[in-house]
Design an enzyme around this catalytic site. Sequence first.
Site, PDB file in Angstrom:
ATOM      1  N   THR A 140       0.241  -5.787   7.364  1.00  0.00           N
ATOM      2  CA  THR A 140       0.396  -6.039   5.900  1.00  0.00           C
ATOM      3  C   THR A 140       0.925  -5.228   5.028  1.00  0.00           C
ATOM      4  OG1 THR A 140      -1.393  -7.623   6.125  1.00  0.00           O
ATOM      5  CG2 THR A 140      -0.873  -6.936   4.099  1.00  0.00           C
TER       6      THR A 140
ATOM      7  N   GLY B 182      -2.332  -8.495  10.486  1.00  0.00           N
ATOM      8  CA  GLY B 182      -3.023  -7.331  10.878  1.00  0.00           C
ATOM      9  C   GLY B 182      -3.020  -6.342   9.505  1.00  0.00           C
ATOM     10  N   CYS B 183      -3.937  -5.596   9.604  1.00  0.00           N
ATOM     11  CA  CYS B 183      -4.055  -4.607   8.531  1.00  0.00           C
ATOM     12  C   CYS B 183      -2.842  -3.581   8.430  1.00  0.00           C
ATOM     13  CB  CYS B 183      -5.476  -3.820   8.380  1.00  0.00           C
ATOM     14  SG  CYS B 183      -5.517  -3.214  10.147  1.00  0.00           S
ATOM     15  N   TYR B 184      -2.467  -3.051   9.299  1.00  0.00           N
ATOM     16  CA  TYR B 184      -1.425  -2.124   9.318  1.00  0.00           C
ATOM     17  C   TYR B 184      -0.089  -2.943   9.015  1.00  0.00           C
ATOM     18  CZ  TYR B 184      -3.907   1.906  11.487  1.00  0.00           C
ATOM     19  OH  TYR B 184      -4.560   2.894  11.725  1.00  0.00           O
TER      20      TYR B 184
END
EC number: 1.2.1.38
Lengths: 350, 350, 350, 350
Positions: free
Chosen positions: D156, D152-154
Amino acid sequence: MSNSVRAAIIGATGYGGAELIRLLQAHPQVNITSVISTSNAGAPLADHFPHLQEIVVDILDELNVELIAGKADVVFLATPAGVSAELSPKLLAAGLKVIDISGDLRLKSRADYEKWYKHTAAPEEAIARAVYGLSEVFGDEVKSADLIANPGCYPTATLLGLIPAVKAGWIDPSTIIIDAKSGVSGAGRGLNLGFHYSEANENLTAYKVNKHQHIPEIEQALSRVAGKPVVTTFTTHLVPMTRGIMSTMYASVNGEHTAEDFTNLYRQYYEGRKFVRIRNSSGKPPATKEVSGSNYCDIGFSVDERTGRVTIVSVIDNVVKGAAGQAIQNLNIMMGWDETTGLLFAPVYP
Amino acid sequence: MSNSVRAAIIGATGYGGAELIRLLQAHPQVNITSVISTSNAGAPLADHFPHLQEIVVDILDELNVELIAGKADVVFLATPAGVSAELSPKLLAAGLKVIDISGDLRLKSRADYEKWYKHTAAPEEAIARAVYGLSEVFGDEVKSADLIANPGCYPTATLLGLIPAVKAGWIDPSTIIIDAKSGVSGAGRGLNLGFHYSEANENLTAYKVNKHQHIPEIEQALSRVAGKPVVTTFTTHLVPMTRGIMSTMYASVNGEHTAEDFTNLYRQYYEGRKFVRIRNSSGKPPATKEVSGSNYCDIGFSVDERTGRVTIVSVIDNVVKGAAGQAIQNLNIMMGWDETTGLLFAPVYP
Amino acid sequence: MSNSVRAAIIGATGYGGAELIRLLQAHPQVNITSVISTSNAGAPLADHFPHLQEIVVDILDELNVELIAGKADVVFLATPAGVSAELSPKLLAAGLKVIDISGDLRLKSRADYEKWYKHTAAPEEAIARAVYGLSEVFGDEVKSADLIANPGCYPTATLLGLIPAVKAGWIDPSTIIIDAKSGVSGAGRGLNLGFHYSEANENLTAYKVNKHQHIPEIEQALSRVAGKPVVTTFTTHLVPMTRGIMSTMYASVNGEHTAEDFTNLYRQYYEGRKFVRIRNSSGKPPATKEVSGSNYCDIGFSVDERTGRVTIVSVIDNVVKGAAGQAIQNLNIMMGWDETTGLLFAPVYP
Amino acid sequence: MSNSVRAAIIGATGYGGAELIRLLQAHPQVNITSVISTSNAGAPLADHFPHLQEIVVDILDELNVELIAGKADVVFLATPAGVSAELSPKLLAAGLKVIDISGDLRLKSRADYEKWYKHTAAPEEAIARAVYGLSEVFGDEVKSADLIANPGCYPTATLLGLIPAVKAGWIDPSTIIIDAKSGVSGAGRGLNLGFHYSEANENLTAYKVNKHQHIPEIEQALSRVAGKPVVTTFTTHLVPMTRGIMSTMYASVNGEHTAEDFTNLYRQYYEGRKFVRIRNSSGKPPATKEVSGSNYCDIGFSVDERTGRVTIVSVIDNVVKGAAGQAIQNLNIMMGWDETTGLLFAPVYP
């Protein structure tokens, strides 16, 4: 207050409604007695607008003409196209004064309305009864009205910027080109991909080119002032900001008139009207932020000797002077109060 | 690579410089061999642009023509007005090819330059030698040039949107009105109250009305294409976004031409030129975000039968097609490479 | 009005000054009698703030204590660090009440001031005389004060969000971590690359990590309430918006307390104080836009049983409750008026 | 190209899909052979993304596993929660390599998935087969994988910022607090009042406090690295910008380690990995704009001796390193190519 008025707001969960609430809540002679939403009746208003928590504690009323008539003297309609056409006659019949922020009663031609709005037009009688509430221009008619067709946001900025010059015959109406730009709040609170943050942010779009429903509204008023039919080119753009409208307007000048001449002409025309401010011709044109959150309309001029054209820049806050603020200004005029009552707050800057 | 070119960039700490670095760093046939800054020589480039840390590790060079001549084959000038006028002749004399992103060499009339730029114009010889690098229109002249006057951002969007119609005689040049809007990066990296975040954000301003230095540049090119002097009305606006330019252009149509006709005319004119995309007349006009970060120029049309006017909307990324991207496109053409070399990246969306 | 006060504003061309003018201009018991700018004296205020054209027509006065004393009863200082330290004693000596929006008089320790502000501290006497004007917490001391050190923007949001819990012993002060975010207006009107539109827009930055001058201010107040020294971790971030502060605060909970418990505790603590609104624990946390343009501070809670920590979200408009609004609230308290006088306007939404 | 791979993208009309297309279109060893949309099959992709007009001319395919197997070697899933859980096993069975950008295969515990995602979890077998593709940390496992659960973005931004310190035992995992902020594109293209421009603009909101589905993902990876269960406090905020994530992370330092020590530790840990850039401890922390449009993750440190805590700031572009870019990085690793292939473009600045 003995001289106070009870107001109901229909469409209280949209942006026009929210702004009416913000402004009326601070108006010394108005009490909000009913906030109405057809789709959300029964819920606290603050569920839809948390910023109003503990400020306006009302529960949303259902839309019921009899109920409204028992609670209010004046009704503001901040409703989508098509609602007021049906509703206004009933509210009037119930003895209420009506100020309609929607476009339903602005066009005198039912055919025009149906062509540009794609809705059934209001009854002829209601249309005839409605006064077009461009306060600084048609305020005299507003005084005795009980039904106000409050001008659209683009027409307000545009007409205040054009009418004195058209009336004076200083510009050729057939050459008028209006390049208008609006913040996104003008599109309302309804969801749409074009107003999705990631699409609208860092983006500039032209939309409804030559098809915007404000075109006939602008032309109707200009034609009336010019005394002959006026057709214009009008383009709208969506700007990545929440509030603000700018109309940049172009026209060929009849004869020799400098920017300073225009400045003087407009100052004379709007003398005594606090909400229209004419900029010095030597300074910068007005910017939207300079009227943000306020009821002001600021106008500036540049005349290019090379082309013989004048460029007129007119700015307003679309939610205030372009909707809720001018609606209240019209209420003030209808009630015989000073038109600035409750509206003399400064722009929010920065 | 045997067929590669060594490039130097003067003005590497401004936005034009940064974009040249971003694009050239990904260009398969160019090596950046010197990044130059008069005011910051000796410091790592990444001190000024942390986003380039570990990507471009160069130390900023001082501005020294001899030094450049030893390191580079071509020089890009991303410098303020007045610099290139003096510097370009020296760089040419040292045997370098020069691509000037500033406005110093665009106007063929020294008097016009001095009137609109308020600087001393470049020597007549340099001006005569400079080719105006509007790639899709004057690309043939670019092929054999060693000095490119890269077009301004507004002129690029505007001229690509007007020239085919002017050339075909479909619009009356004397009626052209250009309402242009730009993101704030067009103003560069120099500090100024107008570009201070709290002032520019949530704001829309018109500026330099009838006084913008891109007016003579646009008129010079239109006059050349029209074969007669063209004078236009041109207004610039600052939009609260970083990148993007839109020119909304108005003109009276000669004869009967629909939006579809314009679409076809332009598709024919730009056939084989990948960076100009003409929108279907049935769809929406192009939006700035749809070309953001890319070298594309998208153009759309609307013709209003009521007024007999065409509305043309043209959008570019001001930093790419309006500056660094077109500069590299011109380098490609000068070198005999495909004009799209290193530039075929898609827009960044959203 | 017989019971009215004459106010002077020093630093009238900054954002704090502009907001004081906007709010005081609408205050029923205050007359602005002098707007002062050391660097721009003699010019009309509207030259610096066109949004005030025709609203505040004053010419900027020079800074002259005697002159002020003849014109005003109370002086607001919206000045950079270091000015009030020198000026306040003189204004007090001239018999004026002083409300200082700068940070010069907030820290009781001169050594702390000099360490964090890198300026010479105010005289011991002035510091001792100054009351820290966090209205809802230290309002009793404000009543009898003639010198107010108006709290900083970050400390206002942070302390209103932490003090009731610290005072009740519900959280462990040694575990407090404050992650604060501000709109760019908090940085003022001075030009700086970090606040240049193209740099700050579409960007999020952390700054002055562990070095912000509001750290000792927050710790001083928390220590006082806790009755023992409190040291905190405090980080500030610049958010691409003009107005608004959010403090997201973390601490370990002592004992078992739910979000609902915190809600009740805070509602009790702030009972009767209209400008602090506690959100229902079942709803969403407050957002900055929900207080924009207003004097409200909205606070919400979440308790995570998995970690035993509470997350407190507190939002204000940095220019209103974080500066000009709270300053006027303190004036109201000093004058014995209702603290909400002239400040009960709703947030501007959207 | 002989060594090239044919790629299909499912969910091509969302932002993750658009970014995969932008990046893969420029990848030297990948051909996009199918763009798939369940709801829009049959329409040209450019109808949904006009920015891709004339760049990607494909018609959207329907979702048909057999069809995909005939056209592609690898499939990217940019689909909503719940889709990949069902679809991935079928794609694998058809002999395709699968890179799943959704969260369906990230959590090893089916119970955790169902608790946090409120969807039925994927089959045990698919979950077991999926490799968690945090490229710089678990790249060795990616090499031999045929099913990637792309982070996921967060997670990462957060994990790249925490793992080296946790692994080295320099911070106490039980004290970790993560304050994360994201641009609005992270929410995707689905309409929702919270992402309506007029609501999200000029606004900062905290959301899903203690309830975000990325919490178990972060804890799972940290626990694995720490060798013991780690529970964290994690808060997400919506920032008014389109792209960018910042995680500001706090933890108590074990022993004496300066910011410079952390810098060195991280540089060693990420040696040879081009996409993680560690800032000098003497400079500013990284800002989101400094990685915008790129695959970089920039990390900086501050240690406060007063509190014994380290503050770690980690930034990425949520759509690139937080989704499409890292997905391609994982493809590169799976194929045995250099992990930077097609991804070495500089950030877009400004």
